[in-house]
Design a protein around this motif. Sequence first.
Motif, PDB file in Angstrom:
ATOM      1  N   LEU A 185     155.099  19.368  -0.206  1.00 58.25           N
ATOM      2  CA  LEU A 185     153.964  19.384   0.176  1.00 58.25           C
ATOM      3  C   LEU A 185     153.555  20.920   0.752  1.00 58.25           C
ATOM      4  N   LEU A 186     154.524  21.125   1.579  1.00 63.95           N
ATOM      5  CA  LEU A 186     154.588  22.652   2.152  1.00 63.95           C
ATOM      6  C   LEU A 186     154.624  23.804   1.057  1.00 63.95           C
ATOM      7  N   SER A 187     155.432  23.628   0.332  1.00 64.77           N
ATOM      8  CA  SER A 187     155.883  24.559  -0.757  1.00 64.77           C
ATOM      9  C   SER A 187     154.655  24.715  -1.762  1.00 64.77           C
ATOM     10  N   ILE A 188     153.941  23.619  -2.177  1.00 69.72           N
ATOM     11  CA  ILE A 188     153.070  23.472  -3.125  1.00 69.72           C
ATOM     12  C   ILE A 188     151.734  23.813  -2.482  1.00 69.72           C
ATOM     13  N   SER A 189     151.457  23.475  -1.296  1.00 71.26           N
ATOM     14  CA  SER A 189     150.144  23.355  -0.818  1.00 71.26           C
ATOM     15  C   SER A 189     149.909  24.705  -0.001  1.00 71.26           C
ATOM     16  N   ILE A 190     151.158  25.220   0.617  1.00 68.72           N
ATOM     17  CA  ILE A 190     150.868  26.176   1.698  1.00 68.72           C
ATOM     18  C   ILE A 190     151.748  27.569   1.091  1.00 68.72           C
ATOM     19  N   MET A 191     152.950  27.295   0.993  1.00 71.87           N
ATOM     20  CA  MET A 191     153.812  28.506   0.536  1.00 71.87           C
ATOM     21  C   MET A 191     153.395  29.119  -0.475  1.00 71.87           C
TER      22      MET A 191
END
Lengths: 248, 298
Positions: free
Chosen positions: A24-30
């Motif tokens: 989630l972090l990599s696709i939606s934020i990072m």
Amino acid sequence: MGFSTLFKSTIFTLKMYRLYWPYLLSISIMMPITYLIIILAISQGDLEALRVALTGYITITGFNILLYMLATLIANTFEEQVLESYALLPVSFWEIVISQILAQALIGIIPLAVGLVVLKCISSNINIPLLITGLTLEFAIYTPLAILLGISVRNRIRLDPLLVFLMMFIVIATPSYYRLLYIGDIYKTLLLINPLTHVVLVLRSAVGVYEGFPLVFSIIYSILFSTLLCVLVLYKLRGGAFTVLEKR
Amino acid sequence: MREVVVVDRVTKIYPNGVKANIEVSVRACSSEVVCIMGPNGAGKTTLVRQIIGLLKPTSGVIRVFGVDPVKRQDYIKKKVAYTPQLPLTYPAHRVLEVSKYVAELSNTPFERVKEVLEELDLWSVRDRLGYQLSIGQRKLLLLALALIKSGDLLILDEPTTFVDIFKKRLMWSVLLEERKRGKTMIIVSHDIEEVRRLCDRVYIMVAGRIAGKLDSLSDISRGVEVKVYYEKPGEITHLFKRGVVKVYEGLLIAEYNQLIEALEDLENLAINGLNRDIRVLLEYPSVEYIVESLFNKR
């Protein structure tokens, strides 16, 4: 279809990401932030270039969250055994699908908001209704496309390379990070077949960047394409879950 | 008694041509516990999926509470609780979270959630995530969710597969309670002991067809097998007078129609043969044995 059920099911879907938070972090934020930093660096203070790239950012971020993640989620849900386990739940088939769309839309709010805030900072005049139209069209194309891909492939491992390929295709075949105005006629004609090109054109018009193509045509084309996708989804799910499970 | 499930001459052919069910007819009346037995690939799960409306019959009629389960999914979801065969639960959700989610959607009070989780020994692991549960606990959770959701018909697809004997007994006692409350159940099972304990009627499926129907449990109470592992089995055949004896190298197998006959012979063996180096196994018949017997009768 009850709002209470939808709300509970959306929260239930969101809780799933506690186990997959790096994803989630990599696709939606990072990933969006990386795009944003590159965009800011490349534009070198040229506001128009920045506006062009930011509208591309909004389109590609939409792809990551509304298409990539949602299609993966739907494909997983429609795997035979998973769908069977949903049969136990007292929620309708459509409530499951809609709650997953809502969950993804909520996830998309943060990177989208970041993009919009930057866009607001660098644009003196934004046509809000047009911007909302562009965002709505983006949502209206990605969502049924994600459902269609998810229920057609029904396996997240098989779907993943397809989505990566689609991602690369869209980056090239959508003028996300370049201007339509300055490319050759043949390539331009090909790009105009892609409905996402029209979404980009609507978003750009909203921030005062014009690509020399009639806006009304772009909106109508996008609506027609989205309607076609919705009809296909409804056809594929015409009898409920069984129409998908039947195809062994 | 009211007919809750009617499956009338149902044939299911998948688009790839696989015939999963052929002219299958099954009935379950209210407060009845019906079992569907059969070897792997017999078409049991396909039948169950059609009963809950996840698959559509190619031909024939299915009615659950008088309605077509494919057309009335909303109604079926309210009336039927179901546990799938594979222990797939929600890996990222806590046991209590999933249970409360199902309870809230089904208007089941929290007291019932606690009661069910306690009964099935899951209350102590209520804060564990799905992926942290053992396979047995996942199966227990699936049953718990079905009981929390509640419904007039409970459909259990191999509820105790992957489950150890202690948890099996726990599940059986909970299901017996449901039976006492008058719940209609359809249980797909490979476990003869389970069928004996829970079911009123048994359908046996082989290769997509109903191969036999046992209205009385005495039919499957027949057939007990005694295996005696001994160096010279020929020397002890005379001790197994009541059974049909087969002798192999290092093994004697005696088949009995009734358990009592086997016990009498084993008593005989105990008196006359215990000084020998003998290992004895008493087994209920396998599903395959019952299927074979049914075919032999025909």
